[in-house]
Design a protein around this motif. Structure first.
Motif, mmCIF file in Angstrom:
data_model
loop_
_atom_site.group_PDB
_atom_site.id
_atom_site.type_symbol
_atom_site.label_atom_id
_atom_site.label_comp_id
_atom_site.label_asym_id
_atom_site.label_seq_id
_atom_site.Cartn_x
_atom_site.Cartn_y
_atom_site.Cartn_z
ATOM 1 N N SER A 64 0.808 -1.209 0.000
ATOM 2 C CA SER A 64 0.000 0.000 0.000
ATOM 3 C C SER A 64 0.844 1.262 0.000
ATOM 4 O O SER A 64 0.491 2.260 -0.612
ATOM 5 N N LYS A 65 1.995 1.233 0.668
ATOM 6 C CA LYS A 65 2.717 2.494 0.871
ATOM 7 C C LYS A 65 3.980 2.648 0.046
ATOM 8 O O LYS A 65 4.415 3.752 -0.211
ATOM 9 N N GLU A 66 4.604 1.549 -0.326
ATOM 10 C CA GLU A 66 5.954 1.677 -0.844
ATOM 11 C C GLU A 66 6.087 1.421 -2.339
ATOM 12 O O GLU A 66 7.179 1.367 -2.853
ATOM 13 N N MET A 67 4.958 1.238 -3.019
ATOM 14 C CA MET A 67 5.062 0.973 -4.442
ATOM 15 C C MET A 67 4.497 2.133 -5.258
ATOM 16 O O MET A 67 3.579 2.818 -4.840
ATOM 17 N N TYR A 68 5.076 2.339 -6.418
ATOM 18 C CA TYR A 68 4.551 3.330 -7.349
ATOM 19 C C TYR A 68 3.479 2.660 -8.190
ATOM 20 O O TYR A 68 3.761 2.022 -9.198
ATOM 21 N N SER A 69 2.232 2.801 -7.762
ATOM 22 C CA SER A 69 1.117 2.186 -8.475
ATOM 23 C C SER A 69 0.217 3.256 -9.055
ATOM 24 O O SER A 69 0.122 4.356 -8.522
ATOM 25 N N PHE A 70 -0.419 2.928 -10.160
ATOM 26 C CA PHE A 70 -1.335 3.881 -10.793
ATOM 27 C C PHE A 70 -2.308 3.109 -11.678
ATOM 28 O O PHE A 70 -2.073 1.944 -11.994
ATOM 29 N N GLU A 71 -3.382 3.758 -12.045
ATOM 30 C CA GLU A 71 -4.349 3.126 -12.930
ATOM 31 C C GLU A 71 -4.103 3.566 -14.363
ATOM 32 O O GLU A 71 -3.873 4.739 -14.627
ATOM 33 N N ASP A 72 -4.167 2.611 -15.287
ATOM 34 C CA ASP A 72 -4.071 3.017 -16.685
ATOM 35 C C ASP A 72 -5.465 3.387 -17.180
ATOM 36 O O ASP A 72 -6.422 3.401 -16.418
ATOM 37 N N ARG A 73 -5.569 3.686 -18.456
ATOM 38 C CA ARG A 73 -6.844 4.223 -18.944
ATOM 39 C C ARG A 73 -7.966 3.199 -18.888
ATOM 40 O O ARG A 73 -9.131 3.548 -18.931
ATOM 41 N N GLY A 74 -7.606 1.942 -18.865
ATOM 42 C CA GLY A 74 -8.629 0.918 -18.760
ATOM 43 C C GLY A 74 -9.038 0.632 -17.317
ATOM 44 O O GLY A 74 -9.832 -0.268 -17.069
ATOM 45 N N GLU A 76 -7.050 -0.450 -15.003
ATOM 46 C CA GLU A 76 -6.272 -1.530 -14.405
ATOM 47 C C GLU A 76 -5.138 -0.951 -13.561
ATOM 48 O O GLU A 76 -4.497 0.020 -13.965
ATOM 49 N N SER A 77 -4.899 -1.564 -12.424
ATOM 50 C CA SER A 77 -3.830 -1.088 -11.554
ATOM 51 C C SER A 77 -2.483 -1.643 -12.016
ATOM 52 O O SER A 77 -2.295 -2.847 -12.109
ATOM 53 N N LEU A 78 -1.571 -0.736 -12.308
ATOM 54 C CA LEU A 78 -0.222 -1.105 -12.739
ATOM 55 C C LEU A 78 0.780 -0.578 -11.720
ATOM 56 O O LEU A 78 0.497 0.359 -10.978
ATOM 57 N N THR A 79 1.963 -1.175 -11.722
ATOM 58 C CA THR A 79 2.974 -0.767 -10.751
ATOM 59 C C THR A 79 4.347 -0.770 -11.406
ATOM 60 O O THR A 79 4.707 -1.719 -12.116
ATOM 61 N N LEU A 80 5.097 0.299 -11.163
ATOM 62 C CA LEU A 80 6.498 0.324 -11.592
ATOM 63 C C LEU A 80 7.253 -0.709 -10.770
ATOM 64 O O LEU A 80 7.118 -0.745 -9.554
ATOM 65 N N ARG A 81 8.052 -1.503 -11.423
ATOM 66 C CA ARG A 81 8.647 -2.643 -10.718
ATOM 67 C C ARG A 81 9.501 -2.204 -9.529
ATOM 68 O O ARG A 81 10.406 -1.379 -9.683
ATOM 69 N N PRO A 82 9.219 -2.755 -8.357
ATOM 70 C CA PRO A 82 10.038 -2.460 -7.180
ATOM 71 C C PRO A 82 11.143 -3.488 -6.994
ATOM 72 O O PRO A 82 11.982 -3.348 -6.108
ATOM 73 N N GLU A 83 11.127 -4.536 -7.794
ATOM 74 C CA GLU A 83 12.136 -5.593 -7.708
ATOM 75 C C GLU A 83 12.115 -6.316 -9.054
ATOM 76 O O GLU A 83 11.199 -6.158 -9.851
ATOM 77 N N PHE A 84 13.142 -7.130 -9.286
ATOM 78 C CA PHE A 84 13.194 -7.885 -10.532
ATOM 79 C C PHE A 84 12.502 -9.240 -10.425
ATOM 80 O O PHE A 84 11.920 -9.740 -11.387
#
Length: 410
Positions: A64-74, A76-84
């Motif tokens: 909830s707090k430490e990830m860069y998450s956002f909704e795309d136009r559809g 859907e919740s997407l997240t910039l990878r915090p790990e590989f």
RNA sequence: GCGAUCGUAGCUCAGUUGGUUAGAGCGCCGGUUUGUGGUACCGGAGGUCGCGGGUUCGAACCCCGUCGAUCGCCCCA
């Protein structure tokens, strides 16, 4: 006038000596991973949020707090990878890479975590990463650690030691965890406030608490060794004897843990020795390379049970330890002291570069000061094109190969 | 999320108990000297002292807020 935009908090613009050190880390990694026959892979920098949420476990506040998450136009919740690791596991399953198992993979690139920046910690940071997927045997752990060890050596990083622990198999791990909870619950009121909370959320973490009040209870806490099954013990023995055979120095770290449930068996971190130069350069962010075996991850992502082990290391932290890497001087600098000879200079540059020499031109500012600028950049050879078709060549070494590119002037 | 320290030219920093036109070094630009030369000298450009309020006759300096940076705590996949 529009205000000049500022960089996003926790991002960095890397340049000059820092950028050279960064590149040196990458070049060395690329070379060493080939020696060990790890194959390159490139993954997307963002995924469906569930890829990371399910790998990390929904319980912690990481999601909830430490990830860069956002909704795309559809929506859907997407997240910039915090790990590989989670993305690699997803790729492994969705592309049928099982056919390549055991698969040795190496990658690198930017990662994103929404955290307060501090020394060696950024919101966009960069890691190198190595994984062995679909390999259940301890040789994989040894192989992976041998590569890490060689990488650090080739980077010239000293005063760093491999700290090694085992979390056992699933049953061992659970039994240990339960014993730890009992142990700490008995003295709960004497623990630090943070650790009282950890007791509920993440009891293993009490073991590496920095608070003095916790340390004495950590010292006599139950050890994983008491709970290891025969198989788990044999696995760890195989790893340690393999490391000894491969000449990798290590030290047992009984308090080194991983909070997430899918970690099994080997867990490790390369940490600077106390009081070492490396330790002082890194501040409180001391781990420079860390990883472990995550045999339970693929299942939690809905795939077939697949054993795997991997590590990652922060490029910025490694770069802080590799020493000053200045921009290398050029082989040749052509000084245009007469503006009518610029075309001639381009010709010389073209010839030198075609033959593989680094070369640049100085043709700006006061003509009288151009030569001095060239001298300050300390190239191997300076060719100055002067008025009245005169020229000069200066260099310290008559055998300098770049001279062959400017024979017309020698 | 919490705490501490900090924020003056492109960079590194000075700036005296708040007192007139805000300084240095380096870098940059121009010139003189040198003329196979990394020297020295002269000159120049460049700052609404992070931003916004407040106290004061007067603020770069004191107070509050805000933004940013640094370091630490939490977290650490």
């Amino acid at each position: 006038m529009a205000k000049t935009p500022q960089a996003i908090r926790g991002t960095q613009d890397i340049f000059g000596a820092d950028a050279e050190a960064f590149a040196f880390v990458l070049e060395t990694f690329e070379r060493v991973r080939k020696l060990y026959r790890f194959r390159r892979a490139e993954m997307p920098v963002f995924e469906k949020t569930e890829v990371f949420a399910r790998s990390i476990g929904e319980t912690t506040d990481i999601v909830s707090k430490e990830m860069y998450s956002f909704e795309d136009r559809g929506g859907e919740s997407l997240t910039l990878r915090p790990e590989f690791t989670a993305g690699i596991a997803r790729a492994f399953m969705s592309n049928g890479w099982q056919q390549h198992a055991p698969l040795k993979l190496a990658t690198h690139g930017p990662l994103f975590r929404y955290e307060r920046p501090q020394k060696g910690r950024y919101r966009q940071f960069h890691q190198i990463d190595a994984e062995i997927l679909g390999a259940a045997e301890p040789q994989a752990d040894v192989e992976l650690l041998a590569m890490a060890d060689q990488l650090l050596k080739e980077l010239g990083i000293k005063g760093v030691t491999l700290h090694l622990n085992t979390l056992g198999d699933g049953d061992s791990r659970e039994a240990w965890r339960a014993a730890l909870v009992d142990h700490f619950r008995a003295v709960k009121s004497e623990l630090s406030e943070d650790s009282q909370e950890r007791l509920e959320k993440n009891p293993l973490r009490i073991l590496d608490s920095k608070d003095r009040r916790d340390q004495k209870f950590v010292a006599d806490a139950p050890k994983i060794d008491q709970f290891l099954s025969d198989d788990a013990r044999a696995f760890f023995d195989a790893v340690t004897s393999g490391l000894d055979a491969a000449g990798v120095k290590w030290t047992r770290a009984e308090s080194l843990v991983r909070g997430l449930d899918y970690y099994r068996h080997t867990a490790f971190e390369f940490i600077p020795d106390e009081g070492s130069e490396a330790a002082s350069k890194l501040g409180s962010q001391s781990t420079i390379l860390g990883g472990g075996r995550y045999d339970g991850l693929m299942e939690s992502l809905g795939g077939a049970p697949t054993p795997a082990v991997g590590w990652a290391a922060g490029i910025e932290r490694l770069a802080m330890l590799v020493g000053e890497k200045s921009d290398p001087a050029s082989d040749l600098i052509v000084v245009v002291e007469d503006d009518d000879r610029i075309a001639e200079a381009f010709g010389v540059l073209k010839r030198a570069r075609s033959e593989g020499f680094t070369a640049e031109m100085i043709s700006g500012g006061s003509p009288r000061k151009r030569y001095d600028k060239a001298v300050k950049r300390a190239p191997k050879v300076i060719l100055s094109l002067q008025r009245d078709m005169g020229h000069s060549v200066s260099h310290d070494n008559l055998d300098e190969p770049v001279l062959s590119a400017i024979t017309a002037y020698s």
